[in-house]
Design an enzyme around this catalytic site. Sequence first.
Site, short mmCIF file in Angstrom:
data_model
loop_
_atom_site.label_atom_id
_atom_site.label_comp_id
_atom_site.label_asym_id
_atom_site.label_seq_id
_atom_site.Cartn_x
_atom_site.Cartn_y
_atom_site.Cartn_z
N GLY A 268 0.80 -1.21 0.00
CA GLY A 268 0.00 0.00 0.00
C GLY A 268 0.84 1.26 0.00
N ALA A 269 1.77 1.34 0.94
CA ALA A 269 2.54 2.56 1.10
C ALA A 269 3.71 2.30 2.03
CB ALA A 269 1.65 3.66 1.69
N MET A 270 4.58 3.30 2.13
CA MET A 270 5.79 3.12 2.95
C MET A 270 6.13 4.42 3.67
SD MET A 270 8.21 1.17 3.97
CE MET A 270 9.36 1.83 5.17
N GLU A 271 6.45 4.26 4.96
CA GLU A 271 6.58 5.41 5.87
C GLU A 271 7.96 6.05 5.90
OE1 GLU A 271 6.16 2.13 6.87
OE2 GLU A 271 7.36 1.72 8.66
N ASN A 272 8.75 5.99 4.84
CA ASN A 272 10.08 6.58 4.84
C ASN A 272 10.06 7.96 5.49
OD1 ASN A 272 10.80 4.47 2.84
ND2 ASN A 272 9.43 5.71 1.56
N GLU A 305 0.66 5.80 7.62
CA GLU A 305 2.07 6.11 7.30
C GLU A 305 2.53 7.34 8.08
OE1 GLU A 305 3.34 3.68 5.90
OE2 GLU A 305 1.51 2.83 5.05
N1 B3K Z 1 6.02 -0.61 6.55
C1 B3K Z 1 5.46 -0.77 5.24
C2 B3K Z 1 5.41 -2.17 4.77
C3 B3K Z 1 6.70 -2.66 4.20
C4 B3K Z 1 6.50 -4.01 3.56
C5 B3K Z 1 7.80 -4.63 3.17
N2 B3K Z 1 7.62 -5.84 2.42
C6 B3K Z 1 4.09 -0.19 5.15
C7 B3K Z 1 3.36 -0.04 6.41
O1 B3K Z 1 3.07 -0.96 7.14
O2 B3K Z 1 3.07 1.06 6.75
ZN ZN Z 2 2.74 0.17 8.83
#
Ligand code: B3K
Ligand code: ZN
Length: 867
Positions: A268-272, A305
Site C-alpha cells: 500500500g505505502a511506505m513510511e520513509n 504512514e
Molecule cells: N512498513 C510498510 C510495509 C513494508 C512491507 C515490506 N515488504 C508499510 C506499512 O506498514 O506502513
Molecule cells: Zn505500517
Amino acid sequence: MTQNSAQTTRYLADYRPYPFHLRETRLVFDLSPDATRVQSELDFTPLAQGADLVLDGGSALILHRLSIDGRDLSPADYDRKDETLTIPAATLPDGPFTLSADVQINPAANTTCEGLYLSGGIYCTQCEAEGFRHITFYPDRPDVMAPFQVTIHSDQPVELSNGDRAVPSEERHGAITRIGALWIDPWPKPAYLFALVAGDLRAVSGRFTTMSGREVALNVWVRPGDEDRAGFALESLVKSMQWDEQVYGREYDLSEFNIVAIDDFNMGAMENKGLNIFNSKLVLASPDTATDTDYERIEAVIAHEYFHNWTGNRITCRDWFQLCLKEGLTVFRDQQFTSDLRSAPVKRIEDVKTLRDRQFREDAGPLAHPPRPDRYQEINNFYTATVYEKGAEVIGMLKRLVGDDGYKAALDLYFTRHDGDAATIEDWLAVFQDATGRDLTQFKRWYTDAGTPHLTMAEDWAADDGRLTLTFTQETAPTPGQPDKPPRVIPIAVGLIGQNGDELRETQVLEMTQAQQAFRFDGLGARPVVSVLRGFSAPVTLSRDLDDAGRAFLLAHDRDPFARWEAGHGLALSSLTAMAQGGTAAAGHLDAIGRLIADQTAEPAFRALCLTLPGEDEVASLLAARGVTPDPDAIHAARESLAADLAQAHQAALAALYDAMETGGPYTPDAEPAGRRALRLAALGLLSRLDGGARAAALFDKAGNMTEQMGALTALVRADRADAALDRMLGLFSGNRLVMDKWFAVQPMAAPPARAASIARALAARDDFDWKNPNRFRALIGGLAANHAAFHAADGSGYDFIADWLIRLDPVNPQIAARISAVFDTWHRYDPDRRARARAALNRIAALPGLSRNSSEMVTRIIAAGD
Ligand code: B3K
Ligand code: ZN
C-alpha cells in the site's frame, strides 16, 4: 534479488548488537536508468575490540571502489559473498574511520519493486525490510541508525529524499562543477526508512502549523495530469497531523512532508522518514474514479504512514522479529483515527471482519505464527495479518485491561523513554508494567504464542437464588512448531439483557486467566440473555449454547452494536452452514432481517453490514472447524439461494430502501452519505437476484460516482449480464490504470464460478494485462482467488491458473508471488480430489528451478499442511 538464495532460517535468539556505531551516512546518487552510481561515506566507530565489519550487499551491486579513510582496499582485503561483504578486523583502524564505496546499480533492470527501480520513468525506492542492500553496501538492519545526507544528480525536474532540503554546495566532478539536490535528515534512522524519488512530478501543496508553531510544507507529488485527484490525500494528511497532536500529543519534526504516488508498488505505502511513498491507488481519488471504500482506505493509510513517524521511525524496531511493535501499534492508531472521524461501531465491525477473514484463517492453517515470530527465512513473508491486525488487537486488549488512563500513561512513557531507540516487545510491555503496576507476564503470551483461542461458555441458571454462573473454558489448538498452548489472559466483555430487551447489567469486563473459570452474577430476578464478547473484546472464537431464536433476540435488542451485528452474522452463518449441507435457513432469520431493514434507528452503514451475507470462504472455514469437509459448489449455491430467499421475502421493503437511500446532490466521501450508498448497494445486491440485474443496469447507466457504478457493475457481473457495462467502462476508462484494475478484478471475482476461470484466462491474454504491475497482477490473479468456488473448482482449473501465473511472476517479482501464494493456505481442508489437484499445483511451484526464497518458504510451509 532474492532468487537462488540458500534457505537459511534466522532466529530471534541469535540477535547480537552491531559492533559499530554509525555516526553519519552520506550518499551521492548519479541517476541513470541502467548505470546509476551510488557513492557512500559511512562514519563508523568500533564498539567492540576485534570485530569484523560485516555489510549487507546484494549480488547485483557492481563495486568500483572501496576505501577506508581514503586508502583503497583491494579485493584481497575483504570477503564478498552472495549477500554480504566482510572487512576483517585486522584491516580496520582501531578508532573511528570512514568507509567509502562507489557502487553501480541498474534500476531499469530491476523488476522487483525493491531497492531502487523505475516506475513509468520515475526513479523510486522501497527499502523495507531489506531493500537498501540492493542500493549499496550497508549494515542493513533496523538497529543501526544514523543521520543521512543525500545528494541527487539526475536529469529529472524533481529530486526528493528524506529530511529537509538544504542548500547544496558545488561539487567538482572531473572538469565539471555540479550542483545536485541536497537533503539532510537529522533524525537518526535505519536504512529501511531511506527513500529517494526523482522524476517529472507535480505537487499539490498545503501547509501545517504544528502545536509548537513549526511551519511544515506539505506536498503530494503525482504525475502531470493527476493533480486534480490528489486533494483528498492532502486533506487526509492534515487531519492525521491534527489528530496525532490532539490524541497522542505527537508533533511532526521536520519542515517538509512529502508524499509521492507511484504506479508500480508492492504494497500500500511506505513510511520513509519525511518522504512517504504510496501506491497510487492509495493517493489518487475523484468521485468518478474512486469508490467510498477507496476514499476511506486512502484516509486510513495516509494516517497510518504519517503515524509511523512516531511509532516506527522515532521509535523503531530492534530487529525484524519485533515488526509488530511498530505495525500493530500503528494499525491500532489508524483504527482509532478512523473511528474518531467516522462511525466507531461500523469501523469496529469492519475491523473484526478483516481480522476473521485474514488473521483467523492464517492462525488456523500452515502459515500460523505469533505476532512476534521467533524465526523466519524471508522477513517479507511476515508482513501478515497476524503481525498487523492481530498486533493491533493485542494492543486493544491491553488498553481494555489497563483502562484508558493507564494506556495514556504507558504511551507517554513509551515516547519519552524510547525516543530514538530501536526497541523490543519486552520494552513495550515494560512500559505498561511500569506505568500501571500491572504484571503482564501472562499477557505476553499473546505476542509469543500463535493460534486463536477457542472459548466455550456454559450458563448455569439457579432460579431460586437469582444467580447466573458463566463458566468459560479456553483452548488453543497446536500450531506449526508450537504444540502446547498455556492459557492466556482474556478480557471478556459481558452484558446481561432482560427478556423484555432492557439492559439488566451494563458491560463488564471479566478477566479470564485460567483454562477454565467461572463468573457469578447474583441478584437477578429472572433469567437474562447473555451478550458476550461485546465490542469483540478479545480475538477469540466462541461456542455457546445459543439457538437461532436467541440470536434473533440479540439482533433485535443488544445495545452493543458489535454484539448486535454478531448475532445477525451468527444467524446467517447458521442458515448457510445448514443449507450447504442440504438443510434449510435458520428459523426466524428472514423475519429478523425484515426487522432490520425496517429499523430506521440504526445507521445505514450498520444496516448495510447486517444485510451483507458472510463470504463463502468463511462458511467453508466454519464447516472445516466443525470437522465437515466443505463443498465449495454447495456453499456457493447455498449463499445464492439464501440471498434470493431474503430478496423474495422482503422485495417491497428492499425496493423502498433502495429508493430511499439515494443520496442526491454532489458527491462527498463522508461517512454518512457513504453509509447510505452502502445500504443502497446492499439492497441492490439482493434485489438483483430477482430482477436479473435490471435495476443494476439502470443504475450503471446513470450513476454519478464510481461507488454506485462499481456496485452496479458487480451485480451485473454476478448476474452474468455485464457485457455492455464492461464495454462502456472500457471505453470511458481505458486510460485510467486504477479504474482498469477494478475492471480486471470484478470479472473473475464476481462471475458465476463455472465461468470465472475462462473469463480470467481471456483477460490474461489481453494486451493491457500488464502483469508486471503489482496492482494489475493482484486484480486479476487475486480476483480469481477471491472467487471461492472458482478457485476451488473441482477440475483444478482455478489452482492451475493461479499456479501458472505465480510461476511466471516469481523470477520477476518474488515478493508479490510469495504473498499471493498464501491463497493456497486452506487447500488441505477440501476433499481428496481437490487436495490432489492443489498439491500438484503447489508441487509445480516448489519445483521451479531458482524459485525465490520468498516463494520457497511460503510454498514449503503450505504444502506441509497436507502431510
Ligand atoms: N512498513 C510498510 C510495509 C513494508 C512491507 C515490506 N515488504 C508499510 C506499512 O506498514 O506502513
Ligand atoms: Zn505500517
